[in-house]
Design a protein around this motif. Sequence first.
Motif, PDB file in Angstrom:
ATOM      1  N   VAL A  55     -22.525  16.467  38.656  1.00  0.00           N
ATOM      2  CA  VAL A  55     -22.050  15.731  39.830  1.00  0.00           C
ATOM      3  C   VAL A  55     -22.667  14.335  39.916  1.00  0.00           C
ATOM      4  CG1 VAL A  55     -21.920  15.734  42.349  1.00  0.00           C
ATOM      5  CG2 VAL A  55     -21.633  17.866  41.082  1.00  0.00           C
ATOM      6  N   VAL A  56     -23.981  14.252  39.933  1.00  0.00           N
ATOM      7  CA  VAL A  56     -24.651  12.988  40.232  1.00  0.00           C
ATOM      8  C   VAL A  56     -24.780  12.079  39.006  1.00  0.00           C
ATOM      9  CG1 VAL A  56     -26.792  11.983  41.108  1.00  0.00           C
ATOM     10  CG2 VAL A  56     -25.912  14.092  42.101  1.00  0.00           C
ATOM     11  N   ALA A  57     -25.253  12.613  37.907  1.00  0.00           N
ATOM     12  CA  ALA A  57     -25.556  11.788  36.734  1.00  0.00           C
ATOM     13  C   ALA A  57     -24.337  11.050  36.180  1.00  0.00           C
ATOM     14  CB  ALA A  57     -26.210  12.642  35.650  1.00  0.00           C
ATOM     15  N   PRO A  58     -23.165  11.662  36.044  1.00  0.00           N
ATOM     16  CA  PRO A  58     -22.031  10.914  35.479  1.00  0.00           C
ATOM     17  C   PRO A  58     -21.655   9.691  36.310  1.00  0.00           C
ATOM     18  CG  PRO A  58     -21.567  13.256  35.419  1.00  0.00           C
ATOM     19  CD  PRO A  58     -22.830  13.076  36.197  1.00  0.00           C
ATOM     20  N   ARG A  59     -21.662   9.841  37.632  1.00  0.00           N
ATOM     21  CA  ARG A  59     -21.290   8.697  38.487  1.00  0.00           C
ATOM     22  C   ARG A  59     -22.345   7.591  38.404  1.00  0.00           C
ATOM     23  NH1 ARG A  59     -19.164  12.462  43.216  1.00  0.00           N
ATOM     24  NH2 ARG A  59     -17.105  12.826  42.353  1.00  0.00           N
ATOM     25  N   ARG A 100     -19.738  13.936  31.693  1.00  0.00           N
ATOM     26  CA  ARG A 100     -20.092  15.329  32.041  1.00  0.00           C
ATOM     27  C   ARG A 100     -20.090  16.210  30.795  1.00  0.00           C
ATOM     28  NH1 ARG A 100     -16.363  15.582  36.961  1.00  0.00           N
ATOM     29  NH2 ARG A 100     -17.808  14.943  38.571  1.00  0.00           N
ATOM     30  N   THR A 101     -19.054  16.073  29.992  1.00  0.00           N
ATOM     31  CA  THR A 101     -18.930  16.887  28.785  1.00  0.00           C
ATOM     32  C   THR A 101     -20.116  16.654  27.853  1.00  0.00           C
ATOM     33  OG1 THR A 101     -16.523  16.794  28.948  1.00  0.00           O
ATOM     34  CG2 THR A 101     -17.441  17.419  26.810  1.00  0.00           C
ATOM     35  N   THR A 102     -20.447  15.402  27.648  1.00  0.00           N
ATOM     36  CA  THR A 102     -21.567  15.068  26.764  1.00  0.00           C
ATOM     37  C   THR A 102     -22.888  15.616  27.307  1.00  0.00           C
ATOM     38  OG1 THR A 102     -20.422  13.065  26.073  1.00  0.00           O
ATOM     39  CG2 THR A 102     -22.774  13.183  25.628  1.00  0.00           C
ATOM     40  N   LEU A 103     -23.136  15.435  28.598  1.00  0.00           N
ATOM     41  CA  LEU A 103     -24.388  15.920  29.185  1.00  0.00           C
ATOM     42  C   LEU A 103     -24.476  17.449  29.144  1.00  0.00           C
ATOM     43  CD1 LEU A 103     -24.773  13.511  32.248  1.00  0.00           C
ATOM     44  CD2 LEU A 103     -26.099  13.514  30.128  1.00  0.00           C
ATOM     45  N   LEU A 104     -23.372  18.138  29.432  1.00  0.00           N
ATOM     46  CA  LEU A 104     -23.387  19.601  29.386  1.00  0.00           C
ATOM     47  C   LEU A 104     -23.580  20.116  27.957  1.00  0.00           C
ATOM     48  CD1 LEU A 104     -20.662  20.514  32.021  1.00  0.00           C
ATOM     49  CD2 LEU A 104     -23.120  20.909  32.159  1.00  0.00           C
ATOM     50  N   ALA A 135     -26.615  22.493  26.756  1.00  0.00           N
ATOM     51  CA  ALA A 135     -26.363  23.713  25.988  1.00  0.00           C
ATOM     52  C   ALA A 135     -27.173  23.695  24.696  1.00  0.00           C
ATOM     53  CB  ALA A 135     -24.879  23.860  25.687  1.00  0.00           C
ATOM     54  N   GLY A 136     -27.272  22.559  24.057  1.00  0.00           N
ATOM     55  CA  GLY A 136     -28.083  22.444  22.841  1.00  0.00           C
ATOM     56  C   GLY A 136     -29.550  22.711  23.102  1.00  0.00           C
ATOM     57  N   VAL A 137     -30.059  22.159  24.205  1.00  0.00           N
ATOM     58  CA  VAL A 137     -31.459  22.400  24.571  1.00  0.00           C
ATOM     59  C   VAL A 137     -31.680  23.877  24.877  1.00  0.00           C
ATOM     60  CG1 VAL A 137     -33.208  21.930  26.336  1.00  0.00           C
ATOM     61  CG2 VAL A 137     -31.911  20.049  25.357  1.00  0.00           C
ATOM     62  N   ALA A 138     -30.742  24.496  25.599  1.00  0.00           N
ATOM     63  CA  ALA A 138     -30.859  25.927  25.899  1.00  0.00           C
ATOM     64  C   ALA A 138     -30.832  26.750  24.618  1.00  0.00           C
ATOM     65  CB  ALA A 138     -29.734  26.353  26.838  1.00  0.00           C
ATOM     66  N   LEU A 139     -30.002  26.351  23.669  1.00  0.00           N
ATOM     67  CA  LEU A 139     -29.937  27.046  22.392  1.00  0.00           C
ATOM     68  C   LEU A 139     -31.256  26.937  21.636  1.00  0.00           C
ATOM     69  CD1 LEU A 139     -28.016  28.499  20.337  1.00  0.00           C
ATOM     70  CD2 LEU A 139     -27.713  26.244  19.316  1.00  0.00           C
ATOM     71  N   LEU A 140     -31.845  25.753  21.616  1.00  0.00           N
ATOM     72  CA  LEU A 140     -33.133  25.571  20.936  1.00  0.00           C
ATOM     73  C   LEU A 140     -34.243  26.384  21.606  1.00  0.00           C
ATOM     74  CD1 LEU A 140     -33.072  21.749  20.128  1.00  0.00           C
ATOM     75  CD2 LEU A 140     -32.808  23.666  18.547  1.00  0.00           C
TER      76      LEU A 140
END
Length: 153
Positions: free
Chosen positions: A9-13, A36-40, A44-49
Amino acid sequence: MVLVAFVTVVAPRYLLSWDAPSTPVADRAKAVNDIRTTLLQGLAGVALLIGAYFTWRQLDVSRQGQITQRFTAAVEQLGSTSPEVRIGAIYALERIAHDSPDDRGPIAEVLCSFVKRNGLAVPLSERPAPRDEAHKANWHVPTAGKSRCPCGP
């Protein structure tokens, strides 16, 4: 959960207003969605690591526990009255030493203790000479008082 809400919500704007404050409304919606897509995907990559790290740690703990169980079983087998079981225990300790370099010292100490406690009843100097003359040069009697065991006499 708060981080995901912030990222969606906040970061993309904020990032879009900082980078391109005068973009048209139609392009703005697409740009916000792309951010949003890039940040998510990054989250997800960080969660995977993080998941991979904790899985690796759990695997290492499990491996150490298995080595401890194998070591304990082999030491128990050294106390058996059956020579075959004791020989199997020695081979098991050899395999553990091969698999786990950290356990080589304790394995050497256990084997030295076993040999000291269960050594030959007849000293080598009193045993008959080998019959095979071809290998007689390789046969030797240890010097009295000198121990080959790394843990002392």
